[in-house]
Enzyme design. Structure first.
Site, PDB file in Angstrom:
ATOM      1  N   SER A 197       0.824  -1.200   0.000  1.00 20.83           N
ATOM      2  CA  SER A 197       0.000   0.000   0.000  1.00 20.83           C
ATOM      3  C   SER A 197       0.866   1.260   0.000  1.00 20.83           C
ATOM      4  CB  SER A 197      -0.896   0.002   1.241  1.00 20.83           C
ATOM      5  OG  SER A 197      -0.104  -0.130   2.407  1.00 20.83           O
ATOM      6  N   CYS A 248       2.186  -6.417   1.449  1.00 22.48           N
ATOM      7  CA  CYS A 248       1.246  -5.758   2.361  1.00 22.48           C
ATOM      8  C   CYS A 248       0.395  -6.824   3.055  1.00 22.48           C
ATOM      9  CB  CYS A 248       0.361  -4.822   1.542  1.00 22.48           C
ATOM     10  SG  CYS A 248      -0.932  -4.012   2.483  1.00 22.48           S
TER      11      CYS A 248
END
Ligand code: DGL
Length: 270
Positions: free
Chosen positions: A16, A78
């Site tokens: 992200s 992530c």
């Protein structure tokens, strides 16, 4: 898509934002011959509070972009994207793909002595139950205490890794772990390894901290070997791509990567 990237093609790593650079760093250390294309979705970070559908849509877009860059495999660095999107990506991609949840869960199941495992992560990761499921697959009798620690992410991004505020937040967040006598704590978020000092002190030095980054680099090596995709190069090359302001990437990136980043490309998504 019908394409066959060679062994010397890069590995795609995405997160992200900048936190996944901890995973990229571990891969660089353990697999110095591998090239990496890293995408940090800095325009849309954080993923932690977003819905599973939104995180899946973002992950799909980035994976598609990476395939167009010719990557031979994808590492979802992530935790939130792994928790929500890994099964979808495994199904739809023609290249091998791994996430950070399974490696961390396996290390925790292996590492615990008293069977009490703690998991901390973003709200999305904890709500998804992905770590619980992955730990139970390895250790069905494990007692798991999970807690979302959303304030850790902005504290790390501010560079507040050893401030009074961070200690206060850590004491509050980790209290259930102390009460449950966990002997192993999964740092289930890209940012948390940077808080190892504070977390280790609050939870107690005898509690084993599981850093998914290191474990994931080990799994990346295995994945490449199994698919006969190990690079023959002596030194890999690295590309860094952000979906927003490269300035922030250049200044904060070093904190996560441990090395200076000289150039960042910009590629907006969505
Ligand atoms: N990269 C995210 C994770 O590991 C943390 C930051 C965010 O919420 O996007 O879950």
């Amino acid at each position: 898509m019908t394409r066959e990237p060679g062994r010397d093609a890069p590995i795609g790593v995405f997160d992200s934002g900048l936190g996944g650079l901890t995973v990229a760093h571990a891969i660089m250390q353990q697999l110095p011959g591998e090239s990496i294309v890293y995408v940090g979705d800095t325009a849309r970070v954080p993923y932690g509070p977003k819905s599973p559908e939104t995180v899946r849509r973002y992950s799909h877009e980035i994976a598609d972009f990476l395939l167009h860059q010719g990557v031979k495999a994808i590492v979802v660095a992530c935790n939130t994207a792994t928790a929500h999107a890994l099964p979808m990506l495994e199904q739809e991609l023609d290249v091998p793909v791994i996430g950070v949840v399974k490696p961390g869960a396996r290390a925790a199941a292996k590492g615990t002595r008293n069977g009490h495992i703690g998991v901390i992560g973003t709200a999305g990761t904890i709500r998804s139950g992905a770590y619980d499921a992955a730990i139970r697959a390895e250790a069905p009798d494990a007692m798991i205490t999970s807690r979302a620690c959303p304030l850790f992410v902005p504290l790390v991004e501010e560079g507040w890794v050893d401030r009074e505020a961070t200690w206060i937040v850590a004491r509050e967040y980790l209290e259930p772990m102390l009460l449950a006598s966990v002997d192993t704590l999964v740092l289930g978020c890209t940012h948390y390894p940077l808080l190892k000092g504070v977390i280790g002190e609050v939870i107690g030095r005898d509690v084993r901290l599981i850093d998914s980054a290191e474990e994931t680099a080990g799994d990346t090596r295995r994945m490449l070997r199994e698919n006969q995709l190990e690079s023959g190069a002596r030194r890999g090359t690295y590309r860094f791509i952000a979906s927003d302001d490269p300035g922030q990437f250049l200044t904060l990136g070093q904190r996560f990567l441990g090395d200076a980043i000289e150039h960042v490309e910009v590629r907006p998504f969505g």
